[in-house]
Scaffold this motif. Sequence first.
Motif, mmCIF file in Angstrom:
data_model
loop_
_atom_site.group_PDB
_atom_site.id
_atom_site.type_symbol
_atom_site.label_atom_id
_atom_site.label_comp_id
_atom_site.label_asym_id
_atom_site.label_seq_id
_atom_site.Cartn_x
_atom_site.Cartn_y
_atom_site.Cartn_z
ATOM 1 N N GLY A 171 32.549 -63.443 18.886
ATOM 2 C CA GLY A 171 33.476 -63.590 17.743
ATOM 3 C C GLY A 171 34.312 -63.959 17.508
ATOM 4 N N ALA A 172 35.107 -64.088 18.560
ATOM 5 C CA ALA A 172 36.892 -65.081 18.827
ATOM 6 C C ALA A 172 36.610 -66.437 18.312
ATOM 7 C CB ALA A 172 37.485 -64.857 20.298
ATOM 8 N N GLY A 173 35.490 -67.086 18.278
ATOM 9 C CA GLY A 173 34.957 -68.206 17.909
ATOM 10 C C GLY A 173 34.077 -68.479 16.809
ATOM 11 N N GLY A 174 33.962 -66.703 15.968
ATOM 12 C CA GLY A 174 33.726 -67.320 14.786
ATOM 13 C C GLY A 174 32.448 -67.048 14.943
ATOM 14 N N VAL A 175 31.506 -66.118 15.437
ATOM 15 C CA VAL A 175 30.115 -66.442 16.063
ATOM 16 C C VAL A 175 29.772 -65.335 15.696
ATOM 17 C CG1 VAL A 175 27.648 -66.928 17.447
ATOM 18 C CG2 VAL A 175 29.821 -68.424 16.910
ATOM 19 N N SER A 176 29.188 -65.130 14.451
ATOM 20 C CA SER A 176 28.997 -63.342 14.462
ATOM 21 C C SER A 176 27.478 -62.829 15.092
ATOM 22 C CB SER A 176 28.609 -63.086 12.946
ATOM 23 O OG SER A 176 28.264 -61.349 13.049
ATOM 24 N N VAL A 177 27.072 -61.737 16.671
ATOM 25 C CA VAL A 177 26.167 -61.557 16.524
ATOM 26 C C VAL A 177 25.886 -59.890 16.393
ATOM 27 C CG1 VAL A 177 25.482 -60.323 19.224
ATOM 28 C CG2 VAL A 177 27.397 -62.176 18.545
ATOM 29 N N VAL A 219 21.747 -63.971 17.959
ATOM 30 C CA VAL A 219 20.843 -62.968 18.771
ATOM 31 C C VAL A 219 20.918 -62.770 19.668
ATOM 32 C CG1 VAL A 219 18.771 -61.142 19.274
ATOM 33 C CG2 VAL A 219 19.210 -62.296 16.916
ATOM 34 N N LEU A 220 22.008 -62.137 20.717
ATOM 35 C CA LEU A 220 22.414 -62.779 21.821
ATOM 36 C C LEU A 220 20.720 -62.337 23.223
ATOM 37 C CD1 LEU A 220 24.301 -64.160 24.359
ATOM 38 C CD2 LEU A 220 25.710 -61.698 23.604
ATOM 39 N N VAL A 239 21.616 -53.214 22.823
ATOM 40 C CA VAL A 239 22.583 -53.162 22.881
ATOM 41 C C VAL A 239 23.056 -52.911 22.012
ATOM 42 C CG1 VAL A 239 25.442 -53.681 24.061
ATOM 43 C CG2 VAL A 239 23.328 -54.700 25.777
ATOM 44 N N GLN A 240 23.608 -51.500 21.301
ATOM 45 C CA GLN A 240 24.635 -51.253 20.581
ATOM 46 C C GLN A 240 26.092 -51.640 20.524
ATOM 47 O OE1 GLN A 240 23.390 -49.492 18.528
ATOM 48 N NE2 GLN A 240 21.534 -49.643 19.075
ATOM 49 N N LEU A 241 26.493 -53.262 20.191
ATOM 50 C CA LEU A 241 27.526 -53.701 19.829
ATOM 51 C C LEU A 241 29.151 -52.629 19.656
ATOM 52 C CD1 LEU A 241 26.163 -57.253 18.843
ATOM 53 C CD2 LEU A 241 26.702 -56.222 21.133
#
Length: 266
Positions: free
Chosen positions: A208-214, A175-176, A230-232
Amino acid sequence: RLERAAAVEHDASGEITTVSEVLTWRRCPRQALYRYVVGDDRRLRFRSGDERGLLAPDLRGTLVHEVLAQAFRGSGAPSLPTSRWIEERAAQLLLPEADPSACRVTAAWARGLARTFLASPLAARAAKSSARSSERPLLAPLLLPSGQEVALRGTLDLLFRPASPGGTSTSSEWVLVDYKAGDLTALEVPQRFVQDELQLQLYAALLGAGGVSVSEAWVAYLTPGLAVPVQLNPERALQLLSEHYETRRDLHFPARPGRVCATCPW
């Protein structure tokens, strides 16, 4: 995975684009031209503070971000730093002309905003997580639809992995949260959100570019006490970066007068 997102290999010979630069360009291309390309940093900053005796808006925004970063350090329940720590940090931000009265007033203001956020449901979720990070700088390459690679840099306010019903953080998604400390009313939030949500789109793409899924992203407006989801949309973030890349490549930064314009040094 957080470490991978923070230090992904990239082509150091290319230019590094910051999230702030992209957002400035989206708001005012001419300002982005002079600030980030020409290097003319004539910003409209009101260092004299305001009628409430607070520090200038940019300085007090920095202060409340640092207060919340301190509160979320480590694991367990967040804890606000002392009033003395906040006042001393306010004085450091204002050097060499620190005004003790302004520092005291601003410290109380920052502590109040931080305390309000810590009482929110979003902060309660972050408090229960065993994995979180505050004020983390990130740098990663993003591949644009054109095949061009752009190195993007930004600093996250708060990232946490939500706890499962049993109280443990087993989820692989994060969660961001991004704080906004401006003097907004609840009625002004929807108009501001149009610009602010783009920042979260870029941060999510960067992670996401570093493999972290938000899985979730929120803009937390501290003054009215509102958190807006925010609707990603990863494709939207890449499209925004593509347009910015083409603008820099072609050096096309037209003036874009808007309703918020008053005086302009550019």
